[in-house]
Design an enzyme around this catalytic site. Structure first.
Site, PDB file in Angstrom:
ATOM      1  N   LYS A  20       0.840  -1.208   0.000  1.00  0.00           N
ATOM      2  CA  LYS A  20       0.000   0.000   0.000  1.00  0.00           C
ATOM      3  C   LYS A  20       0.874   1.257   0.000  1.00  0.00           C
ATOM      4  CE  LYS A  20      -3.714  -2.528   2.247  1.00  0.00           C
ATOM      5  NZ  LYS A  20      -4.331  -2.949   3.510  1.00  0.00           N
ATOM      6  N   GLN A  33      -4.564  -1.667   9.798  1.00  0.00           N
ATOM      7  CA  GLN A  33      -4.398  -2.984   9.171  1.00  0.00           C
ATOM      8  C   GLN A  33      -4.940  -4.064  10.111  1.00  0.00           C
ATOM      9  OE1 GLN A  33      -3.215  -3.606   5.966  1.00  0.00           O
ATOM     10  NE2 GLN A  33      -3.961  -5.667   6.406  1.00  0.00           N
ATOM     11  N   ASP A  79     -11.072   2.792   4.517  1.00  0.00           N
ATOM     12  CA  ASP A  79     -11.369   1.364   4.444  1.00  0.00           C
ATOM     13  C   ASP A  79     -12.868   1.107   4.277  1.00  0.00           C
ATOM     14  OD1 ASP A  79      -9.496  -0.646   4.373  1.00  0.00           O
ATOM     15  OD2 ASP A  79      -9.093  -0.621   6.526  1.00  0.00           O
TER      16      ASP A  79
END
Ligand SMILES: NC(=O)c1ccc[n+]([C@@H]2O[C@H](COP(=O)([O-])OP(=O)(O)OC[C@H]3O[C@@H](n4cnc5c(N)ncnc54)[C@H](OP(=O)(O)O)[C@@H]3O)[C@@H](O)[C@H]2O)c1
Length: 295
Positions: A50, A94, A117
């Site tokens: 990412k 994460q 997200d």
């Protein structure tokens, strides 16, 4: 059988995003903050990917790493600090987090306007309400983008999603249901309590596997000609590989691809699109914070 090449599409999308970021007026660039807890090798590698993609697109990123015994309140204080930082547009925590910090609680701690997200309950609620100002979870958004760019029509199709997780199955089913050009499907969601799974999956025009079980969907479970999207990323032992393992999907690709319609490979299918959509969502967050309405 056509291969749905997510890797090559992701590089096209990354280039398109880089052009859009380069054209942004003003000196401030979009910025995403990554929060990683512990050293889980898969999480380390996902976050690194990412970071690399952000750099390619021209999005700034910062990485915050904490030990896996960090207290929940201390982690949340760090998230609060990022929430209050006007230079940070997006925050990605994460997952999975260590057991003492429930993922959902952490997702809900992120300011909804920075929730790139798309897991915050406010953004999930906006998805249910079909409110376009919300953030859509990256993997489901990537799957719709993939089908769209390959010209696969969704309205009127029978879609079967195997898996009902918060991060893939549920938001994806809601997207397919929306009253929109990339929606209007008839959607069935299956899970571990679904009896005679094959009987359901064989009805799918578009079959999505988001299960986490290596090669579980075999040829007997797929209608000939069906579009097959394999979300699964499973690590299985493979003595022929230097690392000692291989990545395989939830679909038994070798048996399914001769009879299916367009199908995603693993790796190189859905995975790269997830990262591209994270950048798209970060750009959306930047536009929101700058008061710019997306074109
Ligand atoms: N490509 C990407 O970017 C990406 C992103 C996210 C995840 N993934 C991968 O996608 C897979 C799914 O991830 P996830 O986070 O959604 O997993 P998850 O939270 O573990 O959910 C798995 C779902 O599959 C269902 N399931 C498990 N075994 C089943 C069976 N035998 N028959 C029918 N349904 C079954 C579960 O049912 P219950 O609800 O009844 O338990 C659950 O709903 C994993 O391999 C993950 O690594 C890939």
């Amino acid at each position: 059988m056509e291969l749905l090449d997510g890797k090559s599409l992701a590089s096209t999308l990354t280039q398109e995003l880089a052009d859009r970021v380069a054209a942004l007026p003003g000196a401030r660039r979009p910025k995403v903050a990554f929060v990683r807890v512990g050293e889980d090798p898969a999480s380390v590698s996902y976050v690194r990917k990412k970071e690399r993609t952000a750099a390619e697109v021209g999005i700034e990123s910062e990485l915050h790493v904490f030990p896996d015994d960090i207290a929940k309140d201390d982690l949340f204080a760090e998230v609060d600090r990022l929430n209050a930082d006007p230079t940070v547009d997006g925050i990605l925590i994460q997952s999975p987090l260590p057991g003492h910090i429930p993922d959902e609680e952490a997702f809900d701690r992120v300011d909804p306007s920075k929730d790139v997200d798309g897991f915050h309950k406010v953004n999930l609620g906006k998805l249910v309400q079909e409110d376009p100002t919300g953030f859509v979870a990256c993997t489901p958004r990537g799957i719709l983008t993939l089908l769209d760019r390959y010209g696969i029509a969704i309205p009127g199709k029978r879609v079967v999603v195997v898996g009902r997780s918060l991060i893939v199955g549920k938001p994806l089913a809601l997207l397919f249901l929306r009253r929109q050009q990339l929606g209007n499907a008839t959607v069935t969601v299956c899970h571990s309590r679904t009896p005679d799974l094959g009987e359901v999956t064989r009805q799918a025009d578009i079959l999505v596997a988001a299960v986490g079980q290596p090669r579980m969907i075999d040829a007997s479970m797929v209608r000939p000609g069906a579009v097959v999207v394999d979300v699964g990323i499973n690590r299985v032992p493979d003595a022929s590989k230097k690392s000692g393992h291989a990545l395989v999907g939830d679909v038994d690709f070798d048996s399914v691809q001769p009879l299916s319609g367009p199908i995603t490979p693993v790796p190189g299918g859905v995975g790269p699109l997830t990262v591209a959509m994270l950048m798209e969502n970060t750009l959306q967050a930047y536009q929101l914070h700058e008061g710019v309405h997306p074109a």
